[in-house]
Write a protein that holds these residues in place. Structure first.
Motif, mmCIF file in Angstrom:
data_model
loop_
_atom_site.group_PDB
_atom_site.id
_atom_site.type_symbol
_atom_site.label_atom_id
_atom_site.label_comp_id
_atom_site.label_asym_id
_atom_site.label_seq_id
_atom_site.Cartn_x
_atom_site.Cartn_y
_atom_site.Cartn_z
ATOM 1 N N ARG A 144 -2.471 -1.073 -3.371
ATOM 2 C CA ARG A 144 -3.465 -0.072 -3.001
ATOM 3 C C ARG A 144 -2.783 1.293 -2.946
ATOM 4 O O ARG A 144 -1.731 1.437 -2.324
ATOM 5 N N ASP A 163 -6.344 -1.082 8.581
ATOM 6 C CA ASP A 163 -7.217 -1.711 7.593
ATOM 7 C C ASP A 163 -6.406 -2.613 6.665
ATOM 8 O O ASP A 163 -6.785 -3.759 6.407
ATOM 9 N N TRP A 164 -5.277 -2.098 6.168
ATOM 10 C CA TRP A 164 -4.430 -2.866 5.244
ATOM 11 C C TRP A 164 -3.860 -4.110 5.924
ATOM 12 O O TRP A 164 -3.965 -5.218 5.403
ATOM 13 N N MET A 191 0.859 -1.177 0.000
ATOM 14 C CA MET A 191 0.000 0.000 0.000
ATOM 15 C C MET A 191 0.895 1.226 0.000
ATOM 16 O O MET A 191 1.870 1.292 0.740
ATOM 17 N N HIS A 240 -4.453 -8.454 5.477
ATOM 18 C CA HIS A 240 -3.291 -9.244 5.038
ATOM 19 C C HIS A 240 -2.654 -9.931 6.250
ATOM 20 O O HIS A 240 -1.518 -9.647 6.609
#
Length: 101
Positions: free
Chosen positions: A55, A80-81, A28, A85
Motif C-alpha cells: 500500500r 488501519d494497516w 505500507m 494484518h
C-alpha cells in the motif's frame, strides 16, 4: 543521535547483494510530497521490491518529518494497516526471509 545513525548503518548500502533483495511481508509506505530526502519516483519504486500486499500512501503538504507534522494522520494510517494484518491475533508466524528473484 546514535539511534538515527544506527538506522543508516543497518541499511544495505554497503552490501550490494542486499540492495535488490525483495520482501514477502505485507508493507505500507507513507510518503510526503514535500520530502526532499526521498523523491517520488524512488518512493513509488519501493513497491517493486515487495512480493506481498503493498500500500502506497501520499501525505500532501508534509515534509520528511511526517510523524512530527501530522501524527494523527500517520497514526490513523498505521492503525488501519495493522488492523487489517492481525498476524499476532491469528497466531501466524510471518516469513521475514528475503524473497528470491
Amino acid at each position: 543521535m546514535a539511534d538515527g545513525l544506527n538506522w543508516y548503518r543497518a541499511t544495505p548500502f554497503n552490501k550490494p547483494k542486499l540492495m535488490n533483495s525483495r520482501t514477502r511481508v505485507p508493507a505500507m509506505h507513507i510518503w510526503s510530497d514535500g520530502d526532499k530526502a526521498l523523491l517520488e519516483k524512488a518512493a513509488r519504486n519501493t513497491g517493486n521490491y515487495v512480493d506481498a500486499e503493498y500500500r502506497f500512501e501520499v501525505e500532501r503538504g508534509a515534509t520528511h518529518w511526517m510523524p512530527d507534522q501530522c501524527p494523527a494522520t500517520i497514526a490513523d494510517l498505521l492503525l488501519d494497516w495493522l488492523g487489517s494484518h492481525p498476524i499476532a491475533a491469528a497466531g501466524a508466524s510471518p516469513d521475514f526471509s528475503p524473497a528470491r528473484e
